[in-house]
Design a protein around this motif. Structure first.
Motif, PDB file in Angstrom:
ATOM      1  N   VAL A  49     -12.531 -15.473  -0.258  1.00  0.00           N
ATOM      2  CA  VAL A  49     -11.162 -15.652   0.218  1.00  0.00           C
ATOM      3  C   VAL A  49     -11.070 -15.119   1.643  1.00  0.00           C
ATOM      4  O   VAL A  49     -11.532 -14.006   1.925  1.00  0.00           O
ATOM      5  N   ASP A  50     -10.490 -15.918   2.548  1.00  0.00           N
ATOM      6  CA  ASP A  50     -10.339 -15.427   3.923  1.00  0.00           C
ATOM      7  C   ASP A  50      -9.090 -14.565   4.040  1.00  0.00           C
ATOM      8  O   ASP A  50      -8.348 -14.367   3.066  1.00  0.00           O
ATOM      9  N   LEU A  51      -8.845 -14.032   5.234  1.00  0.00           N
ATOM     10  CA  LEU A  51      -7.726 -13.112   5.416  1.00  0.00           C
ATOM     11  C   LEU A  51      -6.379 -13.796   5.212  1.00  0.00           C
ATOM     12  O   LEU A  51      -5.383 -13.131   4.935  1.00  0.00           O
ATOM     13  N   THR A  59       0.832  -1.186   0.000  1.00  0.00           N
ATOM     14  CA  THR A  59       0.000   0.000   0.000  1.00  0.00           C
ATOM     15  C   THR A  59       0.872   1.242   0.000  1.00  0.00           C
ATOM     16  O   THR A  59       2.048   1.207   0.381  1.00  0.00           O
ATOM     17  N   ALA A  60       0.295   2.355  -0.446  1.00  0.00           N
ATOM     18  CA  ALA A  60       1.004   3.618  -0.404  1.00  0.00           C
ATOM     19  C   ALA A  60       1.129   4.086   1.043  1.00  0.00           C
ATOM     20  O   ALA A  60       0.299   3.779   1.896  1.00  0.00           O
ATOM     21  N   ARG A  77      -7.893  -7.031   1.105  1.00  0.00           N
ATOM     22  CA  ARG A  77      -6.853  -6.008   1.227  1.00  0.00           C
ATOM     23  C   ARG A  77      -7.433  -4.714   1.788  1.00  0.00           C
ATOM     24  O   ARG A  77      -6.766  -3.991   2.537  1.00  0.00           O
ATOM     25  N   ALA A  78      -8.653  -4.397   1.415  1.00  0.00           N
ATOM     26  CA  ALA A  78      -9.297  -3.203   1.965  1.00  0.00           C
ATOM     27  C   ALA A  78      -9.467  -3.332   3.475  1.00  0.00           C
ATOM     28  O   ALA A  78      -9.321  -2.353   4.218  1.00  0.00           O
ATOM     29  N   VAL A  79      -9.765  -4.551   3.955  1.00  0.00           N
ATOM     30  CA  VAL A  79      -9.869  -4.787   5.402  1.00  0.00           C
ATOM     31  C   VAL A  79      -8.501  -4.613   6.058  1.00  0.00           C
ATOM     32  O   VAL A  79      -8.373  -3.964   7.107  1.00  0.00           O
TER      33      VAL A  79
END
Length: 403
Positions: A102-104, A2-3, A389-391
């Motif tokens: 998809v899980d974490l 991520t940035a 990824r957002a989580v």
């Protein structure tokens, strides 16, 4: 990847620290609190507080005792949770629909797919059928102790940047179709993106390690051809979000008409349907006879392996035209690697020699060309991972203060 966030408030700082803890486990594997603290440079007390919030939110789980690498007693090992929030991904293809969760930890926990003739179909029946698949997958998740954190949909067309509106999808025949409010997202946000973009992000997150640094040009070749550009781990979207339309780069001045309104576009000569036409098959009939992208590609691969001269000639021609377009893109962008993904990645043994020959002839020293290990699943997996990824990027939405 991520940035680096710009931190303005205490809430921003806490969000960044929670994400840092999670990514320490994503990138470095399960670890004790002490090891996590060492990885991210925070005090053990600060990390312990953050971990407690992440445990309470169901984002981390304790996985037994393990050594921290420092003197003293073993510490409790932390791992990403295999329950709690997960990502729902969906793909709308010209000839299929698919959904996966998809899980974490990045594992596919549920999946559903059907062959479907979506070309020239009105959006309503396609979205209704897709909603049914999403409901099926969501039902499986409930039994596994998982809950959707949102839905991301991969579409073979142009999508408004950071929006849910499909501007045009020529191979579906869709124009100005907004998916907002038309699909169940499990109570989380709905995202819609171009399939090539999501395929490239899947390569970045779970694909070949060569895609995790530098500049990457990812080509998703199926019935249509799209591409996406990753620069130092970030997706180049362009002003309107339409960057990467390699399939509509003209390779013939007075060529075949294309669904985009142009002529001579690459996908009319190097896409799956172009190869079928070149060996004398009607693409529409081929879809019926060999449903699903794997069916037709498997049919072509079988004939190529048997040495069928018509198929080998068609694949050489497709590879040559693909090489012409990739030369233009590589000269413009100067990527350190080219990645061939999508269904046609399964035809790489017969496509790549012509692609590489054209690149070498026109460029001299061309970037290396690698074949995706994800193949046709790339966009679907990229969609599901976009939600997880957002989580991970913003755990604050899930990890609220305890007590």
């Amino acid at each position: 990847m991520t940035a680096t966030p710009r931190l303005h408030t205490q809430q921003d700082l806490r969000r960044a620290n929670l994400a840092a803890v999670l990514y320490a486990v994503v990138d470095g594997g399960p670890a004790s609190r002490a090891r996590v603290a060492d990885r991210i440079g925070l005090t053990r007390t600060a990390v312990s507080t953050l971990v407690d919030d992440l445990l309470a939110a169901g984002l981390l789980a304790e996985a037994g005792l393990g050594h921290s690498g420092s003197p003293g007693r073993p510490g409790t090992v932390l791992a990403l949770s295999d329950q709690g929030p997960c990502g729902l991904g969906a793909a709308i293809g010209v000839d299929h629909l698919a959904v996966c969760a998809v899980d974490l930890r990045g594992r596919v926990r549920a999946r559903a797919a059907v062959d479907a003739v979506n070309r020239r179909s009105r959006p309503e029946p396609v979205l209704e059928r897709l909603a049914g698949l999403i409901d099926d997958v969501t039902g499986q998740l409930t039994e596994a102790g998982l809950r959707p954190a949102g839905l991301c949909v991969a579409v073979p067309g142009q999508v408004v940047r950071d929006g849910t509106r499909v501007v045009q999808a020529p191979n579906l025949g869709w124009r100005d179709v907004d998916l907002a409010g038309r699909l169940p997202s499990g109570g989380g946000p709905l995202k819609v993106d171009n399939e090539a973009n999501l395929g490239a992000l899947a390569e970045l997150w779970i694909g070949d390690p060569v895609c995790r640094t530098g500049d990457v040009l990812h080509v998703s070749a199926e019935i249509g051809i799209g591409s996406a550009i990753l620069t130092d781990g970030l997706l180049l979207r362009g002003n309107r979000g339409f960057a990467g339309e390699l399939g509509h780069v003209p390779v013939r001045r007075r060529g075949h008409a294309c669904g985009c309104g142009g002529r001579g576009c690459l996908e009319q000569y190097a896409g799956e349907e172009a190869v079928l036409r070149a060996i004398g098959l009607d693409p529409v009939r081929a879809v019926a006879d060999h449903p699903g992208p794997g069916g037709r590609v498997g049919y072509l691969a079988g004939r190529a392996e048997a040495g069928d001269p018509d198929v080998l000639r068609a694949l050489r021609g497709a590879g040559t035209d693909l090489g012409i377009a990739l030369t233009a893109a590589a000269n413009l962008l100067d990527p350190h690697v080219l990645v061939l993904g999508g269904a046609l990645a399964d035809l790489a043994p017969w496509l790549l020699p012509a692609v590489e020959a054209e690149l070498g002839r026109r460029m001299g020293t061309a970037p290396p060309l690698v074949v995706s290990r994800l193949g046709a699943d790339g966009p679907l997996l990229g969609a599901a991972h976009a939600v997880t990824r957002a989580v991970l990027d913003d755990p604050l939405r899930t990890a609220q203060p305890t007590g």
